[in-house]
Design a protein around this motif. Structure first.
Motif, mmCIF file in Angstrom:
data_model
loop_
_atom_site.group_PDB
_atom_site.id
_atom_site.type_symbol
_atom_site.label_atom_id
_atom_site.label_comp_id
_atom_site.label_asym_id
_atom_site.label_seq_id
_atom_site.Cartn_x
_atom_site.Cartn_y
_atom_site.Cartn_z
ATOM 1 N N VAL A 193 0.839 -1.189 0.000
ATOM 2 C CA VAL A 193 0.000 0.000 0.000
ATOM 3 C C VAL A 193 0.877 1.243 0.000
ATOM 4 O O VAL A 193 1.663 1.449 0.928
ATOM 5 C CB VAL A 193 -0.945 0.024 1.211
ATOM 6 C CG1 VAL A 193 -1.810 1.281 1.179
ATOM 7 C CG2 VAL A 193 -1.818 -1.218 1.231
ATOM 8 N N GLU A 194 0.736 2.080 -1.026
ATOM 9 C CA GLU A 194 1.504 3.317 -1.138
ATOM 10 C C GLU A 194 0.702 4.505 -0.614
ATOM 11 O O GLU A 194 -0.529 4.500 -0.646
ATOM 12 C CB GLU A 194 1.904 3.599 -2.594
ATOM 13 C CG GLU A 194 2.672 2.482 -3.275
ATOM 14 C CD GLU A 194 1.796 1.664 -4.191
ATOM 15 O OE1 GLU A 194 2.321 1.130 -5.192
ATOM 16 O OE2 GLU A 194 0.576 1.557 -3.926
ATOM 17 N N SER A 195 1.415 5.537 -0.184
ATOM 18 C CA SER A 195 0.798 6.786 0.224
ATOM 19 C C SER A 195 1.803 7.915 0.053
ATOM 20 O O SER A 195 3.001 7.677 -0.075
ATOM 21 C CB SER A 195 0.309 6.723 1.676
ATOM 22 O OG SER A 195 1.396 6.551 2.569
ATOM 23 N N GLY A 196 1.317 9.148 0.043
ATOM 24 C CA GLY A 196 2.190 10.305 -0.008
ATOM 25 C C GLY A 196 2.226 11.043 -1.334
ATOM 26 O O GLY A 196 2.865 12.086 -1.429
ATOM 27 N N GLY A 197 1.566 10.526 -2.349
ATOM 28 C CA GLY A 197 1.541 11.205 -3.631
ATOM 29 C C GLY A 197 0.700 12.460 -3.577
ATOM 30 O O GLY A 197 -0.073 12.679 -2.645
ATOM 31 N N GLY A 198 0.853 13.302 -4.588
ATOM 32 C CA GLY A 198 0.093 14.535 -4.630
ATOM 33 C C GLY A 198 0.621 15.492 -5.667
ATOM 34 O O GLY A 198 1.394 15.121 -6.550
ATOM 35 N N LEU A 199 0.200 16.747 -5.545
ATOM 36 C CA LEU A 199 0.594 17.810 -6.459
ATOM 37 C C LEU A 199 1.590 18.732 -5.774
ATOM 38 O O LEU A 199 1.364 19.181 -4.646
ATOM 39 C CB LEU A 199 -0.635 18.605 -6.907
ATOM 40 C CG LEU A 199 -0.396 19.836 -7.771
ATOM 41 C CD1 LEU A 199 0.213 19.432 -9.118
ATOM 42 C CD2 LEU A 199 -1.698 20.595 -7.974
ATOM 43 N N VAL A 200 2.688 19.022 -6.461
ATOM 44 C CA VAL A 200 3.718 19.891 -5.907
ATOM 45 C C VAL A 200 4.322 20.727 -7.027
ATOM 46 O O VAL A 200 4.350 20.303 -8.187
ATOM 47 C CB VAL A 200 4.811 19.057 -5.194
ATOM 48 C CG1 VAL A 200 5.563 18.183 -6.189
ATOM 49 C CG2 VAL A 200 5.775 19.948 -4.427
ATOM 50 N N GLN A 201 4.784 21.922 -6.689
ATOM 51 C CA GLN A 201 5.438 22.780 -7.663
ATOM 52 C C GLN A 201 6.868 22.330 -7.910
ATOM 53 O O GLN A 201 7.482 21.679 -7.062
ATOM 54 C CB GLN A 201 5.435 24.233 -7.190
ATOM 55 C CG GLN A 201 4.055 24.861 -7.104
ATOM 56 C CD GLN A 201 4.108 26.323 -6.702
ATOM 57 O OE1 GLN A 201 5.185 26.884 -6.482
ATOM 58 N NE2 GLN A 201 2.957 26.944 -6.620
ATOM 59 N N ALA A 202 7.388 22.653 -9.076
ATOM 60 C CA ALA A 202 8.771 22.329 -9.395
ATOM 61 C C ALA A 202 9.706 22.884 -8.330
ATOM 62 O O ALA A 202 9.561 24.023 -7.892
ATOM 63 C CB ALA A 202 9.142 22.878 -10.766
ATOM 64 N N GLY A 203 10.671 22.065 -7.914
ATOM 65 C CA GLY A 203 11.586 22.442 -6.855
ATOM 66 C C GLY A 203 11.138 22.016 -5.479
ATOM 67 O O GLY A 203 11.925 22.088 -4.521
ATOM 68 N N GLY A 204 9.909 21.554 -5.361
ATOM 69 C CA GLY A 204 9.372 21.122 -4.084
ATOM 70 C C GLY A 204 9.727 19.688 -3.752
ATOM 71 O O GLY A 204 10.479 19.030 -4.475
ATOM 72 N N SER A 205 9.155 19.194 -2.646
ATOM 73 C CA SER A 205 9.478 17.859 -2.154
ATOM 74 C C SER A 205 8.222 17.071 -1.808
ATOM 75 O O SER A 205 7.186 17.638 -1.452
ATOM 76 C CB SER A 205 10.366 17.946 -0.909
ATOM 77 O OG SER A 205 11.590 18.592 -1.177
ATOM 78 N N LEU A 206 8.329 15.762 -1.903
ATOM 79 C CA LEU A 206 7.304 14.836 -1.465
ATOM 80 C C LEU A 206 7.982 13.623 -0.848
ATOM 81 O O LEU A 206 9.119 13.295 -1.212
ATOM 82 C CB LEU A 206 6.409 14.380 -2.620
ATOM 83 C CG LEU A 206 5.355 15.344 -3.154
ATOM 84 C CD1 LEU A 206 4.693 14.744 -4.394
ATOM 85 C CD2 LEU A 206 4.307 15.642 -2.094
ATOM 86 N N ARG A 207 7.282 12.957 0.057
ATOM 87 C CA ARG A 207 7.779 11.733 0.654
ATOM 88 C C ARG A 207 6.749 10.635 0.480
ATOM 89 O O ARG A 207 5.635 10.734 0.986
ATOM 90 C CB ARG A 207 8.074 11.924 2.141
ATOM 91 C CG ARG A 207 8.806 10.737 2.777
ATOM 92 C CD ARG A 207 8.831 10.852 4.283
ATOM 93 N NE ARG A 207 9.716 9.873 4.891
ATOM 94 C CZ ARG A 207 9.663 9.500 6.164
ATOM 95 N NH1 ARG A 207 8.759 10.050 6.968
ATOM 96 N NH2 ARG A 207 10.512 8.617 6.629
ATOM 97 N N LEU A 208 7.119 9.593 -0.245
ATOM 98 C CA LEU A 208 6.249 8.461 -0.467
ATOM 99 C C LEU A 208 6.533 7.364 0.548
ATOM 100 O O LEU A 208 7.679 7.170 0.960
ATOM 101 C CB LEU A 208 6.428 7.898 -1.880
ATOM 102 C CG LEU A 208 6.260 8.869 -3.055
ATOM 103 C CD1 LEU A 208 6.412 8.119 -4.372
ATOM 104 C CD2 LEU A 208 4.917 9.578 -2.983
ATOM 105 N N SER A 209 5.485 6.643 0.933
ATOM 106 C CA SER A 209 5.621 5.519 1.844
ATOM 107 C C SER A 209 4.979 4.290 1.228
ATOM 108 O O SER A 209 3.991 4.394 0.500
ATOM 109 C CB SER A 209 4.954 5.816 3.196
ATOM 110 O OG SER A 209 5.558 6.916 3.834
ATOM 111 N N CYS A 210 5.530 3.136 1.531
ATOM 112 C CA CYS A 210 4.981 1.873 1.062
ATOM 113 C C CYS A 210 5.056 0.865 2.196
ATOM 114 O O CYS A 210 6.144 0.593 2.712
ATOM 115 C CB CYS A 210 5.750 1.361 -0.154
ATOM 116 S SG CYS A 210 5.216 -0.272 -0.732
ATOM 117 N N GLY A 211 3.908 0.310 2.572
ATOM 118 C CA GLY A 211 3.838 -0.639 3.669
ATOM 119 C C GLY A 211 3.366 -2.010 3.223
ATOM 120 O O GLY A 211 2.547 -2.134 2.317
#
Length: 124
Positions: free
Chosen positions: A5-23
C-alpha cells in the motif's frame, strides 16, 4: 498478488518535495528488498530506486542526488524522499517487493509483489 500500500503522492510545484511511503499489508510475509518504479502516460514503467535491508541501495541515473530511499527497522515499510522535483518526474509511482534478489533488481519482472500506485504531479 497485490499486498503493498503506497501513500504520499500529490501535487507539488517544481523544486518542491514529497515523501512516499509503502507498507506491507501482509504481516506474515517479509521482504528482503523493496523498490519504486514509475510510469508516465505513454511510457514504459521505469525503475526509480530500490532498498535492501541487507545493506544495498540502487538509484536510476535520472534521480541520483535528488531522491533518497530508506526502510524502517521493522522491515515492513520503505520510504522515498523526493527533493528538487521536476515536471518530468510526473508519473504514477508503484511500490514493488521481493523476498530475495540477485544483482541490482532494476527490472520490474524481478518483483513479484506490487502496490496499486500513487500519482505524483509536478507543476512548472
Amino acid at each position: 498478488q497485490v499486498q503493498l500500500v503506497e501513500s504520499g503522492g500529490g501535487l507539488v510545484q517544481a523544486g518542491g518535495s514529497l515523501r512516499l511511503s509503502c507498507g506491507n499489508s501482509r504481516r506474515s510475509v517479509s521482504f528482503t528488498i523493496m523498490g519504486w518504479f514509475r510510469q508516465a502516460p505513454g511510457k514504459d514503467r521505469e525503475f526509480v530506486a530500490a532498498f535492501s535491508w541487507s545493506g544495498s541501495t540502487y538509484y536510476a541515473d535520472s534521480v541520483k542526488g535528488r531522491f533518497t530511499i530508506s526502510g524502517d527497522n521493522a522491515k515492513t515499510t520503505v520510504y522515498l524522499q523526493m527533493n528538487n522535483l521536476r515536471p518530468e518526474d510526473t508519473a504514477v509511482y508503484y511500490c514493488a517487493a521481493a523476498r530475495g534478489f540477485i544483482g541490482t533488481m532494476q527490472s520490474r519482472y524481478e518483483y513479484p509483489y506490487w502496490g496499486q500506485g500513487t500519482q505524483v504531479t509536478v507543476s512548472s
